[in-house]
Design a protein around this motif. Structure first.
Motif, PDB file in Angstrom:
ATOM      1  N   UNK A   1       0.859  -1.312   0.081  1.00 35.82           N
ATOM      2  CA  UNK A   1      -0.055  -0.027  -0.096  1.00 35.82           C
ATOM      3  C   UNK A   1       0.928   1.076  -0.048  1.00 35.82           C
TER       4      UNK A   1
ATOM      5  N   UNK B   1       9.585  13.972   3.333  1.00 33.02           N
ATOM      6  CA  UNK B   1       8.700  13.233   4.340  1.00 33.02           C
ATOM      7  C   UNK B   1       8.277  13.845   5.595  1.00 33.02           C
ATOM      8  N   UNK B   2       7.656  14.958   5.343  1.00 33.12           N
ATOM      9  CA  UNK B   2       7.328  15.762   6.550  1.00 33.12           C
ATOM     10  C   UNK B   2       5.711  15.094   6.926  1.00 33.12           C
ATOM     11  N   UNK B   3       5.577  14.712   8.060  1.00 33.04           N
ATOM     12  CA  UNK B   3       4.093  14.430   8.327  1.00 33.04           C
ATOM     13  C   UNK B   3       3.173  15.570   7.970  1.00 33.04           C
ATOM     14  N   UNK B   4       1.793  14.881   7.404  1.00 35.81           N
ATOM     15  CA  UNK B   4       0.818  15.787   7.052  1.00 35.81           C
ATOM     16  C   UNK B   4       0.869  16.326   5.485  1.00 35.81           C
TER      17      UNK B   4
ATOM     18  N   UNK C   1       5.214  11.740   3.601  1.00 34.96           N
ATOM     19  CA  UNK C   1       5.240  10.877   4.865  1.00 34.96           C
ATOM     20  C   UNK C   1       4.599   9.664   4.548  1.00 34.96           C
ATOM     21  N   UNK C   2       3.398   9.987   4.255  1.00 32.86           N
ATOM     22  CA  UNK C   2       2.423   8.615   4.320  1.00 32.86           C
ATOM     23  C   UNK C   2       3.157   7.329   3.613  1.00 32.86           C
TER      24      UNK C   2
ATOM     25  N   UNK D   1       6.281   6.204   5.557  1.00 36.47           N
ATOM     26  CA  UNK D   1       5.990   5.600   6.546  1.00 36.47           C
ATOM     27  C   UNK D   1       5.380   4.295   6.695  1.00 36.47           C
ATOM     28  N   UNK D   2       4.287   4.027   5.584  1.00 34.78           N
ATOM     29  CA  UNK D   2       3.677   2.659   5.547  1.00 34.78           C
ATOM     30  C   UNK D   2       4.676   1.763   4.870  1.00 34.78           C
TER      31      UNK D   2
ATOM     32  N   UNK E   1       7.893   1.768   5.402  1.00 33.03           N
ATOM     33  CA  UNK E   1       8.963   1.223   6.504  1.00 33.03           C
ATOM     34  C   UNK E   1       8.171   0.349   7.644  1.00 33.03           C
TER      35      UNK E   1
ATOM     36  N   UNK F   1      -2.995  14.563   4.204  1.00 33.95           N
ATOM     37  CA  UNK F   1      -3.802  14.380   5.261  1.00 33.95           C
ATOM     38  C   UNK F   1      -5.052  13.429   4.802  1.00 33.95           C
TER      39      UNK F   1
ATOM     40  N   UNK G   1      -4.863  10.718   3.009  1.00 35.51           N
ATOM     41  CA  UNK G   1      -4.571   9.820   2.182  1.00 35.51           C
ATOM     42  C   UNK G   1      -5.206   8.578   2.128  1.00 35.51           C
ATOM     43  N   UNK G   2      -6.558   8.549   3.052  1.00 33.89           N
ATOM     44  CA  UNK G   2      -7.231   7.439   3.058  1.00 33.89           C
ATOM     45  C   UNK G   2      -8.233   7.380   1.878  1.00 33.89           C
TER      46      UNK G   2
END
Lengths: 171, 489, 546, 660, 100
Positions: free
Chosen positions: C341, C399-402, C406-407, C410-411, C413, C481, C483-484
């Motif tokens: 994903x 890859x700064x969150x938000x 990042x998403x 992060x996923x 990793x 934000x 991402x879903x």
């Protein structure tokens, strides 16, 4: 009968040597005219062999067309261009070094292969009666008529070619 | 054995007869008619007439002259092919001949005779006929190669072609002789009886392969190709690259189909020939700076690709499940696409070369993309097709060869072919680079682009269309080539 | 929801546009641009509308399928006639990649509005043709068709680099073409081999056959096939050590070219891995996964380190792509749903943010005609807005969150860690390094006093540029934000990739049960109309070593 | 219950403020910018207060109060929601952040009145508030990480606020990257937690972790590893050894920033995380020990450096590092509430110190070097008074806030038995020493700045008291840092420690049994006395050196040059990092990876293949000699080859069998 | 009775000598002659086989070969004349304008 055999063998070997010698002299003679003459020797020898095999018609054609027409044409051209003794340049390294050995190798291989092949051993009796001229002519004009007609066009092409290539530029 | 060739025989060989007839007709007209248009028209009609002449054979195929020649879908395909090539070459040659101030009647006549020869060669089921056809096409080719008499190169190419060609012919003939000795016949259909162990048969087939290998420019017999192609007048080169090669391949295929022994003896020969040829062509082309010569080398490479399919034939023929059919189809399809593309490319080159074929160097093509966008686009199309990029016919051609190679598990040969495609890509791309990404030299930029005459545009239109069309919708052609009775048995 | 051959329209609409362009006068730049823009915009809107509607949330399998028999191939096995099919379809994975493509095409047309001087018409034609190729790649479900588009895409890109590129453009263009071809031609052999094994080029059919065990590839065959496909994709990605074409291509390409190259073309490689390598050759994939992971990790760290020291801004971004795509490959070959994903998401994220970076670099180039970092410095004084956007995009890329970067990371990793914690640990260092090279270069370009006189009077972003950058920024934020919205739609597709990796137990036995392959090889829609191929057990002995 | 339902308002307001200012503020006059920024922060402060009020009414079973707003990331069985939670710990942090933050906003309006990029500054500052609030209110680690990274970003932006100064830009970059190194560990920690507990929500993780068997000391179980990884993040964010290096440089930022971010709030995030994860830490004694040791070491280490710094803000910076060390020491010995307590008090007095220092700098027209100050006490009274308060607080004089918090830390350190009986005493000793040093360098600062003869040029700098917009916050903070500690005061005369009791539901601890209570109480009294004495000693030394014998310090510095320079150059740590990590990395990347592997190696190979192909092509071309005889030979060769192959083809089969 | 193999061997030898000559000679005309020699060898083989098999089609083939040879001769000599004219030399090694 036996003597006939030996006679035929003798003739064969005479003519064969003649042919080979002619071929060799074609190789080693340096003047084109001599080459032409030695080639003619070969052809005549072959004609003899044809006769020996009883292929009179082919023999005749060999003498007339080959010996007569073609070689005369050669000689004629040689004269026309009054070609002199061939110069032995050695530009081609490959031919100079490897050419002869390879060619000879090919020769040797062909000869050996044919000599060792079993088919050629099953040599039926030679009898001059078979394959006479009449039969040949009928074949020529019945089953082989199509290629025969084509050859006429082939010769047309040859004439055309001679005209196109050799004619002098008018302009 | 018919008493005399009946009408069906004649009708089945009608194309060849028409070509020969028109050839002769042209020679008769030559002194009478001065107008080039008329002669050209007659020639074109003749070439087309040959194609039309297939109508009878199409509807009732079969052997003619007691099996000397066959008029089966196979030969019909080829007579279409060579006829098409003849049409295109004649159309393309017209303006060329004017420019070079060369007589045209003879030229057309020779082209037609050569075409007839190829037709015979492709349809021959009898080595004698094949030989005659071969000679007809070859001798005409010798003459055509030297057609620009006063140009040294032309004469030289003609001479080299002639000497080496007849040299190879001698091998071919000797092979026929040996085969005849073993089988007692020169008719391919009758040769199956021969036991495949015989030494002489092996030798004979080997020599025949040598002779034909020369005609199709398989390495190391490719050696004559670049010189002859470069020296010959460009339209003639177009003819060479498309016609005789195709015909010779046709004969090889027939021998495969009929002489069982060949499939046994020839496999490795073809394997090696294919590999050598591909590399010889592609590597040799890498450093060429003369476009014509480059295309010559590329045609060697393509012969190599086709030989891959031949190697496949030898194995597929043994495979009961698939059979050699697809391989045949692949080869014929490739020959078709390749003929189209090569003729198109060479036509452009012949036009662009200018009087005396001066402008054939890479530098002469610099900036073509801006000076003559359409020409550049077309040439690029052809190059990409040669390189085998999708939506061009060349891609599908190559694709099917890959396919049969893989189907017959010649994986490594396929890989070699892949490697070669990369090498090939390099020089085709190089030419495109020159056309689009190099600035032309000042004087070149100054020259006004010569407008192509109509006839040439027609040729280009046909070839280009064919290239795209076969690249997108090959199904009809393929179905024709895949039909079971391709060789009428 | 309109009916009809939507996907075909999506693929060929740009081609029509290109055709239309050809009829415009080549010196009428204004209308050429407008037309190109209009076409690409329409394409974008249509792709949004049709695909988002057509590929519903939570749906499985391929949607909007189109299937026509195209090219006859002659008999194969017992099948009297086999076909190359014109088979299109979209699922969660291809959905967003197509949208990304159409979006970036619009962007790159906008960004080359004024920066393209010569042969404007050809330029836009090439851009649109490129879109055709790429969209085709993402939508084709027939291996042959896939390969076809894959190759078609080369030519426009080649011209984009070669004609409108910078100094060493020709070298770069040729290098690009040869590299890619070297891979793809081997893939062609692989595709054919697969056909030889299955008797069809139809991807879903092959997948089905492989899953229910009607088709069995021997270990050796699978290995070779896997490599044939994988190398082609790895070159495209590019995975270390196949990456050296990338810096040249990027640096020499015009801005639009770089945007498309980095934004979309690289994704074709990773897309191929997800779509082909994993489902078709799961066993080989599993066997090679460690090696590939190592390469990916090398790529991540290596790319970052080399980017760190690049004196050339554009090359820096190029190497950063190598690093980022390393994450994607790692995520794919961790075979964990979360990581896959993440990989899919990261493809999109990277497309947007790196595309944005290239845009910004291009804008700097338009102003200063150089990429040398040493030539910049202190630019945020004359170009505050540009600097702000650059920082924003750079942050998303590190890859700064938000933000979107990042998403994905992060996923990836997270998922990878669940399977191989050490892989994740190594890869995570890339997160540090990305901060290093991006911030350092940002500082050297925008901070400090102005050193070069020319830089003092540079115009800040124009309205057009502002719109482009704003759109990029908004999407970046939204992806970060919301991402879903994306992951929800890619979930089932990703899961099915993993499901397809499951084989019936006996599938790996030496000899396959000899049951005739039913019409399973063909989509149900056309099963009736086609003959059936028999199952074939290909063994390496037969294939390789004869 | 209104606000608790809508907790999102509290962080959202600053975000809005930031966005509005950032996008539109450029054209606005400072007034509007002020009102937006202050409005946003002030409102969110009020909402926070309201939220706390409502929270205190909640029945205990509803605590922690979690609000799930929307799913932010979801893949497979992983879900990270935008969930906010509020419990006692959050309440403390919330109050500190919003309260102190608001004050500092006010202060900044005065302090930056004349700076450029005014709107940018406040936009950043508001953004920081947003992220900091997310950090403290997050209900799962991922969202916490958002705040975590976000505050890092803001500190990057604010440190580099005056980006024309290279040093500022460098400092910003350094801060971000060093933090990233910490985050590396933090992320891995999260991954491990997810792998273990299948979720990253605090509630789930802690509820699942609580019943687990704790790791033994020295056993590196999952808990221990996870905790250490999280702590790695904490060291980065809270400037502990070995990642403290960014904080001193961060002083390049404007003083309010130093006060807010680098003293009061952001840097304490690490402590917050450790306290937040105390459930895990209590299961990992090894990790606890590490935390304690690192904290203790950092405390003393930074304090020593602080002794000799001459830049007023640098001194404060190192004291911050040192105080943070204290807090970790507290957490390390299990006194989480003490740590948080110190966190709060420290927020008050350290913010105050910075702001006061800022006011001094403001008064001196930008001068930061204490050697060029002196005797300011009369000129800027308010500043002087407030600063003195703060100093007393940090030095640990009763009844100021610092005394209580520091005392409880030392007390629990003394008591801790984790890792051997004496560990606690050693920690205590070091802590005590640190306290001594602290009070010394703080008073040194005060004396150098406000006493002695003035060492600056009257004509260039005209010293002036700051505006009330700045003094106001000073006063408020001064009050806070005086009374802020009294929560815990009662415990001294036997009463309960309200603060730790308040936090008990979250952090545990608190109500011990009466028996130990008394014993502990007497001990605590003793320790308190000791602490006070220590502070006095520190004061005395400072007084003696800088008031009585002003010449003495130079003499001392001369006499022990080596030590002095080492301290002055911060133990050469930066140089060490540069030499060991940064430069080699650069060199390798340039020369090995790029120049060698990439260009020479891979590209070299590729081009090599190409060139070899072309050379091969050249040889093949040269076979094309143009000589017909050679061609004939080629044909012959071909003939031989074919014949050979065909004749010996079984052999050929064997030879080529492999490659076919 | 002369065994056919004798004739075949002779033909092989002559053919081989033709090849040798082709490689060895420099004069274009002579090279052409060596081709003719090879053709003669072929004819000999044909005739020998046809006799051995008591079939006459071999001889028919020979006739065709001879005719073709004649045609080739005409064309070939034309080409030779052409080149000789163009460059005043019959040495095949001097004809290497086209190379590489």
């Amino acid at each position: 009968m036996g003597c006939a055999v030996t006679a035929q063998l003798a003739i064969f070997f005479v003519l064969a040597t003649l042919a080979v010698l002619g071929a060799l002299s074609l190789i080693f003679q340096r003047h084109p005219i001599h080459n032409a003459l030695s080639l003619i020797v070969v052809m005549i020898a072959l004609a003899g062999l044809y006769l020996l095999m009883g292929a009179e018609f082919v023999a005749a054609v060999q003498i007339i067309v080959y010996g007569g027409a073609i070689m005369v044409l050669f000689v004629f051209v040689i004269m026309l261009l009054n070609a002199g003794v061939e110069e032995r340049t050695n530009v081609s390294k490959l031919a100079g070094i490897a050419g002869i050995p390879l060619a000879v190798a090919l020769l040797g291989f062909l000869a050996a292969a044919i000599a060792r092949s079993n088919e050629s051993a099953q040599a039926g009796l030679q009898s001059g009666t078979l394959a006479n001229t009449k039969e040949i002519s009928t074949m020529l004009f019945r089953e082989f008529v199509y290629p025969f007609e084509l050859t006429s066009f082939l010769i047309l092409v040859a004439i055309l070619g001679a005209i196109v290539l050799a004619q002098r530029e008018k302009s | 054995m018919p008493a005399f060739p009946n009408t069906s025989d004649l009708l089945r060989v009608l194309p060849e007869l028409i070509w020969c007839g028109f050839g002769a007709l042209l020679m008769l007209l030559q002194p009478l008619v001065k107008s080039r248009q008329v002669l050209t028209t007659v020639a074109v009609i003749g070439a087309l007439g040959g194609i039309v002449g297939n109508f009878y054979a199409v509807h009732n195929p079969g052997a003619a002259f007691g099996g000397l020649v066959a008029a089966d879908p196979f030969s019909i395909f080829f007579s279409h092919l060579v006829g098409l090539v003849a049409v295109l070459v004649i159309l393309g040659a017209d303006s060329y001949l004017r420019r070079e101030g060369l007589a045209d009647a003879e030229f057309y006549a020779l082209v037609l005779f050569a075409t007839a020869g190829m037709g015979v060669l492709a349809s021959a089921q009898e080595l004698l006929t094949a030989f005659i056809g071969l000679e007809m096409s070859s001798i005409s080719s010798y003459i055509l190669a030297g057609y620009r008499r006063d140009a040294l190169k032309s004469g030289e190419s003609s001479m080299k072609y002639f000497l080496l060609g007849s040299f190879a012919t001698a091998f071919f003939l000797y092979g026929i002789a040996l085969v005849y000795g073993v089988t007692g016949t020169t008719n391919l259909l009758k040769m199956d009886s021969a036991e495949p162990t015989s030494t002489l048969l092996k030798l004979g087939l080997a020599l025949i392969l040598i002779g034909l290998g020369f005609k199709v420019a398989a390495a190391p017999f490719q050696i004559w190709t670049p010189d002859v192609y470069e020296g010959a007048p460009t339209p003639v080169t177009a003819l060479f690259s498309a016609g005789p090669k195709a015909a010779a391949f046709a004969l090889l295929l027939r021998i495969f189909a009929d002489v069982h022994a060949a499939t046994q003896f020839w496999f490795w020969a073809f394997w090696i020939l294919a590999a050598l040829t591909m590399f010889a062509g592609n590597l040799g082309a890498l450093l060429q700076t003369n476009v014509k010569r480059l295309l010559a080398y590329s045609s060697i490479a393509h012969a190599g690709y086709i030989l891959v399919a031949f190697a496949a034939v030898t194995t597929l023929a043994k495979d009961p499940e698939i059979g050699a059919g697809p391989a045949y189809a692949a080869i014929l399809f490739y020959l078709l696409t390749y003929a189209l593309v090569k003729v198109g490319a060479f036509t452009i080159v012949s036009q662009y070369g200018g009087a005396g074929e001066k402008h054939l160097q890479f530098d002469d093509f610099a900036g073509l993309g801006e000076r003559q966008p359409w020409v550049a686009a077309l040439l690029s199309l052809f190059l990409l097709s040669l390189l085998g990029l999708p939506v061009t016919a060349g891609f599908l051609g190559k694709f099917y060869i890959f396919k049969v190679a893989v189907d017959s598990h010649l994986i490594w040969l396929a890989v070699l072919m892949a490697v070669n495609s990369i090498v090939g890509a390099y020089y085709y791309v190089r030419l495109i680079v020159v056309m689009y990404m190099r600035e032309p030299s000042a004087e070149l930029a100054a020259t006004v682009p010569a407008r192509f005459p109509l006839s040439v545009n027609v040729v280009l239109a046909i070839t280009a269309f064919g290239t795209i069309f076969l690249g997108l919708f090959p199904s009809k052609t393929l179905n024709y080539l895949l039909q079971a009775n391709l060789l009428n048995r | 929801m309109p009916a009809g051959p939507l996907l075909s329209i999506l693929i060929f609409l740009p081609a029509l546009g290109a055709l239309a362009l050809l009829f415009l006068r080549s010196d009428d730049h204004e209308w050429i641009r407008r037309l190109a823009f209009a076409v690409s915009l329409a394409e974008f809107i249509l792709s949004l509308w049709w695909l988002l509607r057509g590929v519903p949330l939570g749906g499985t399998g391929y949607k909007l399928e189109e299937f026509h028999q195209w090219i006859a191939l002659g008999p194969h096995g017992s099948a009297p006639q086999t076909f190359i099919n014109y088979h299109l379809g979209a699922d969660g994975i291809s959905l967003f990649l197509v949208i990304l493509t159409t979006f970036l095409t619009v962007v790159s047309i906008l960004c080359s509005w004024n920066s393209i001087g010569k042969r404007v018409k050809e330029f836009f034609v090439m851009l649109l043709m490129l879109e055709v190729g790429v969209v085709g790649v993402f939508l084709s479900l027939d291996l042959f068709l896939f390969f076809l588009f894959w190759e078609v895409m080369l030519i426009p890109m080649y011209f984009l680099i070669g004609i409108w590129g910078h100094e060493r453009r020709i070298y770069a263009a040729v290098k690009f073409v040869l590299y890619t071809m070297a891979g793809s031609i081997l893939m062609l052999v692989g595709i054919l081999w697969l056909y030889n094994a299955t008797g069809t080029f139809d991807l879903p059919s092959i997948q089905r056959a492989l899953q229910d065990g009607t088709l069995i590839l021997s270990r050796g065959t699978e290995t070779l096939l896997f490599l044939a496909f994988f190398v082609a994709f790895a070159i495209k990605v590019p995975l270390f050590p196949f990456h050296t074409w990338l810096p040249d291509a990027h640096v020499e390409a015009p801005t639009a070219g770089s945007v498309m190259l980095a934004g979309v073309l690289l994704k074709m490689g990773t897309y191929g891995m997800i779509r082909f390598c994993l489902p078709l050759f799961p066993d080989a994939s599993r066997r090679f996964a460690p090696a590939i992971a190592v390469l990916a990790i090398i790529g991540i760290i290596y790319g970052a380190l080399v980017a760190l020291v690049q004196p050339n801004l554009k090359k820096l971004v190029a190497y950063s792509s190598v690093s980022h795509l390393g994450f994607v490959v790692l995520g794919i070959f961790a075979f964990h749903i979360v990581s896959i994903q993440g990989a899919v998401f990261q493809m999109l994220a990277h497309g947007v943010s790196t595309g944005g970076l290239f845009l910004l670099v291009g804008m700097l180039y338009d102003r200063r005609h150089t990429f040398e970092i040493s030539q910049f410095g202190g630019l945020s004084t004359p170009l505050p807005r540009l600097a702000a956007f650059f920082l924003f995009v750079a942050l998303s890329s590190l890859g700064l969150p938000m933000l979107n970067g990042f998403v994905g990371e992060f996923l990836i990793l997270l998922g990878t860690y669940q399977v191989h914690w050490s892989w994740a640990a190594w890869a995570a260092t890339g997160v540090i390094l990305s901060a290093c090279y991006l911030l350092w270069s940002y500082q050297r370009v925008f901070f400090g006093e102005i050193t070069v006189e020319k830089n003092k009077s540079l115009p800040d972003v124009s309205v057009r540029e502002r719109w482009i950058l704003a759109s990029i920024a908004v999407i970046t934020l939204w992806m970060g934000i919301g991402s879903t919205f994306i992951t929800g739609r890619t979930a089932n597709a990703s899961q099915s990739v993993l499901d397809q990796m499951v084989r019936p137990p006996r599938a790996y036995e030496a000899v396959a049960p000899a049951k005739p392959m039913p019409t399973v090889l063909l989509p149900a829609t056309v099963a009736a109309s086609q003959g059936s191929a028999t199952q074939k057990q290909i063994s390496i002995e037969r294939l390789g070593t004869r | 219950m209104l606000i608790l339902e809508h907790l999102w308002i509290i962080p959202l307001l600053p975000l809005l403020g930031s966005a509005v200012n950032g996008l539109l503020g450029g054209k606005w006059p400072n007034k509007i910018v002020n009102s937006v920024a202050l409005g946003a922060t002030g409102l969110s402060f009020l909402f926070a207060v309201e939220a706390v009020r409502e929270f205190l009414r909640l029945p205990s079973e509803q605590i922690p109060w979690v609000q799930k707003y929307f799913t932010w990331i979801a893949a497979g069985d992983f879900r990270a929601g935008f969930d906010l939670q509020i419990d006692q710990l959050t309440v403390v942090m919330l109050m500190v952040v919003t309260g102190v933050g608001f004050l500092i906003h006010i202060y900044s309006t005065g302090y930056l009145a004349h700076e450029g990029g005014y709107y940018r500054f406040f936009s950043y500052l508001n953004l920081f508030m947003f992220f900091m609030l997310i950090l403290v209110m997050a209900a799962n680690y991922v969202l916490l990480f958002v705040g975590w990274e976000g505050v890092g970003l803001c500190s990057y932006l604010l440190i580099g606020f005056s980006f024309l100064k290279k040093s500022a830009a460098d400092a910003g970059k350094k801060a971000f990257i060093v933090n990233r190194i910490g985050d590396f560990g933090f992320m891995l920690g999260m991954f491990l937690l997810f792998r273990t507990f299948g979720s990253l929500d605090f509630v789930t993780v802690f509820s699942k972790a609580a019943p687990l068997q704790p790791d033994a000391l020295g056993q590196f179980g999952i808990m221990t590893v996870a905790c250490l990884l999280l702590f790695m993040g904490a060291t980065g964010k809270s400037a502990q050894l070995p990642l403290y290096v960014w904080l001193p440089d961060a002083m390049e930022g404007p003083t309010p920033v130093s006060a807010l971010i680098h003293a009061a709030t952001m840097v304490t995030a690490g402590v917050y995380v450790v306290a937040r994860s105390h459930v895990l830490f209590t299961h990992a004694p090894t990790a606890m020990l590490v935390v304690a040791i690192v904290g203790c070491a950092t405390a003393i280490f930074a304090a020593t450096i602080g002794l000799v710094q001459t830049d007023i803000k640098k001194v404060l910076a190192y004291s911050t590092v040192s105080q943070l060390g204290y807090m970790f020491l507290a957490c390390g010995v299990g006194a989480f509430s003490a740590g948080i307590f110190h966190l709060m008090t420290h927020a008050f007095f350290k913010a105050l110190l910075f702001l006061a220092a800022g006011s001094v700098i403001h008064a001196m027209g930008g001068e930061q070097d204490m050697r060029r100050m002196g005797g300011l006490s009369k000129k800027i009274k308010w500043t002087y008074v407030t600063m003195l308060t703060a100093t007393l607080a940090i030095a640990g004089f009763p009844p100021f806030a610092g005394f209580f918090s520091k005392d409880s830390i030392l007390f629990s350190a003394f008591q801790s038995a984790n890792g051997g009986p004496n560990t606690g005493h050693i920690l205590y000793a070091i802590g005590l020493l640190t306290a001594l040093l602290t009070s010394f360098y703080m008073f040194r600062l005060v004396f150098l700045t406000f006493f002695g003869k003035q060492r600056y040029d009257e004509h260039h700098v005209h010293v002036h008291e700051s505006p009330w917009s700045m003094l106001g916050p000073l006063v408020i903070l001064a009050v806070l840092s005086t009374v802020g500690g009294w929560f815990a005061a009662p415990s001294f005369w036997g009463g309960a420690d309200y603060f730790s009791n308040f936090l008990a539901p979250v952090l545990g601890g608190g109500g011990e049994s009466a028996a130990t209570e008394t014993a502990a109480h007497s001990l605590e009294m003793i320790l308190a006395v000791v602490a006070i004495v220590t502070a006095l000693i520190g004061f005395a030394i400072a007084f003696w050196l800088y008031i009585r014998r002003p010449g003495k310090p130079e003499a001392l510095a001369k006499s022990m040059k080596g030590a002095y320079n080492t301290l002055l150059n911060k133990y050469y740590i930066d140089e060490l990092y540069a030499a060991v990590i940064v430069n080699p990395l650069m060199w390798i990347s340039t020369n090995v990876l790029w120049k060698f592997v990439d260009v020479a190696g891979i590209d070299g190979t590729v081009n090599g293949v190409a060139s070899s192909a072309t050379s091969l092509g050249d040889t093949i071309r040269h076979a094309q000699s143009g000589n017909t005889r050679s061609y004939a030979v080629w044909v012959v060769i071909g003939a031989l080859v074919i014949i050979a192959v065909i004749f010996f083809w079984p052999a050929a089969g064997i030879v080529f069998g492999r490659v076919r | 009775m002369v065994p056919t193999s004798y004739y075949l061997i002779l033909s092989a030898i002559l053919f081989g000598l033709g090849v040798v000559a082709f490689v060895f000679k420099r004069n274009v005309i002579t090279i052409f002659m060596s081709i003719e020699l090879m053709l003669n060898a072929v004819n000999l083989a044909f005739v020998a086989f046809s006799q051995a098999r008591h079939q006459s089609d071999g001889q028919v083939f020979v006739l065709f070969v001879i005719v073709v040879a004649a045609a080739e001769a005409a064309v070939g000599l034309g080409i030779i004349i052409l080149t000789a004219r163009n460059r005043q030399s019959l040495n095949v090694e001097r004809v290497d304008l086209l190379k590489l």
